[in-house]
Design an enzyme around this catalytic site. Sequence first.
Site, mmCIF file in Angstrom:
data_model
loop_
_atom_site.group_PDB
_atom_site.id
_atom_site.type_symbol
_atom_site.label_atom_id
_atom_site.label_comp_id
_atom_site.label_asym_id
_atom_site.label_seq_id
_atom_site.Cartn_x
_atom_site.Cartn_y
_atom_site.Cartn_z
ATOM 1 N N LYS A 90 2.361 2.332 -4.994
ATOM 2 C CA LYS A 90 3.222 1.919 -6.125
ATOM 3 C C LYS A 90 2.516 2.118 -7.454
ATOM 4 C CE LYS A 90 3.166 -2.231 -4.429
ATOM 5 N NZ LYS A 90 2.649 -2.016 -3.090
ATOM 6 N N ASP A 99 0.811 -1.229 0.000
ATOM 7 C CA ASP A 99 0.000 0.000 0.000
ATOM 8 C C ASP A 99 0.840 1.273 0.000
ATOM 9 O OD1 ASP A 99 -2.253 -1.709 0.270
ATOM 10 O OD2 ASP A 99 -1.872 -1.800 2.426
ATOM 11 N N GLN A 112 2.422 -5.820 -3.179
ATOM 12 C CA GLN A 112 2.737 -5.885 -1.745
ATOM 13 C C GLN A 112 4.067 -5.134 -1.483
ATOM 14 O OE1 GLN A 112 1.883 -9.284 -3.199
ATOM 15 N NE2 GLN A 112 -0.168 -8.478 -2.991
ATOM 16 N N GLY A 147 -4.233 -4.510 -4.391
ATOM 17 C CA GLY A 147 -5.292 -3.547 -4.719
ATOM 18 C C GLY A 147 -4.604 -2.273 -5.172
ATOM 19 N N HIS A 148 -4.376 -2.171 -6.468
ATOM 20 C CA HIS A 148 -3.598 -1.048 -6.995
ATOM 21 C C HIS A 148 -4.536 0.050 -7.486
ATOM 22 C CE1 HIS A 148 0.086 -3.872 -7.639
ATOM 23 N NE2 HIS A 148 -0.096 -3.531 -6.393
#
Length: 420
Positions: A16, A13, A218, A40-41
């Site tokens: 990125k 988180d 991650q 979750g991008h």
Amino acid sequence: MSSTAVLGCLWGDEAKAKIVDVLGANADIVVRFQGGSNAGHTIYSDGQKYILHTLPSGILYPHTVCVIGSGVVLDVFSLLEEMQALEQRGIHLQDRLLIDMRAALVLPLHKDLDAASEDEAQQYKIGTTRRGIGPAYADDTARVGLRLNDLYHGEYLAGRLDNLYRYHHQKSTVQEMETLINELKEAGEKLQPYVAQTDTYLRKKYAAGARILFEGAQGTLLDLTYGTYPFVTSSHTMVGGISVGAGIPFKMVDKIIGVYKAYATRVGEGPFPTELKTAPAEQIRQQGNEYGSTTGRPRRVGWFDAVAAKYTSDLNGLDSLAVTLLDVLSGLPEVKICTAYQIDGKRITDYPSDPFLLAKAVPEFISLNGWEDDISACTKVGALPKSAQDYIIAIRDLLKVPVEIISVGHERGQTIFLNS
Ligand code: IMP
């Protein structure tokens, strides 16, 4: 430089996806090499919000080819939903997406096993995303798993599924098994135009001068081996994961950018030495919207931990840093950075991987002045308040790595490049 890796260097988180999206403007290919739909991008483009789980963050640009490497674990059903949602929003994937034929499959069984192991754990619950990631990687390592290519070989698929269910002592009726096989075959047909041997593709493209971005999911402190085991994910999030998960020699990674939040967060269980239990935790959580994009869970919040950050920076051999969410700290009267741990009366500056030591770590902080101003419109480092500049300088000096990018908001334009 024709290839760049963008790696999260805390517990995930770190924003990125925004960095990959911004750098994607000048990339030909964007590659995911580990993790799966646990990621979750979040990307904001032209005021619209996109959350990607398995698709690489370069997907919003029509000019990029996106690659899902063999190191990714693939939930074909969730991937198809994600692809369909993008198509509906006018993002076309045809001829722009390649999925490695060897990607291990995340099956419904894996999600059930993930949830059951979390629900049944009396102690040491990990707090997974319940996306079946751990069980899918475990089955692949145990050589009982299925891979994307298996969907195109009906009899083999049925036999392997039968083996897998037996291996886990899971029963299913003939009808249930037939339904699953049919659904998998149908998903396979839809994905067939995208299936490729992506390692060969990447090596050839690199040799021909293509600009490649490797997108980590991650963060390094969640690395299976080098993270805070067992409170980690099941893949290699550190730089070494690229070579294995994309099928390229390590010398094909020319530059490594480490992404750090200007503070620290963690979702799930596990040690977090600089965690804030009281103010200003809630203020940071609200300002930074610190809720998981995959699970919606509130994230744990803490001060920047330069001891852990130096460890991940050294582990990955970073060339430069991207410091994100600096705007979230605006309005705090003081900001703190942890520069050492006190453990059993000793001052420690080398991050201890030993979880028993880490659990005892009492952080030692330096305190810096905060800044009042809204910095979200700053596009040059000189436009930042002096105390915000001092904060960035402190991070650079503690990690001994230059800061290349500062992010001060969601949008692409809210990005400061320090070498420009
Ligand atoms: P898993 O990857 O779902 O098995 O979860 C293992 C640990 O990694 C848990 O602490 C999760 O919260 C964490 N995790 C997995 N994916 C992400 C992510 O994308 N961001 C932050 N934490 C994650």
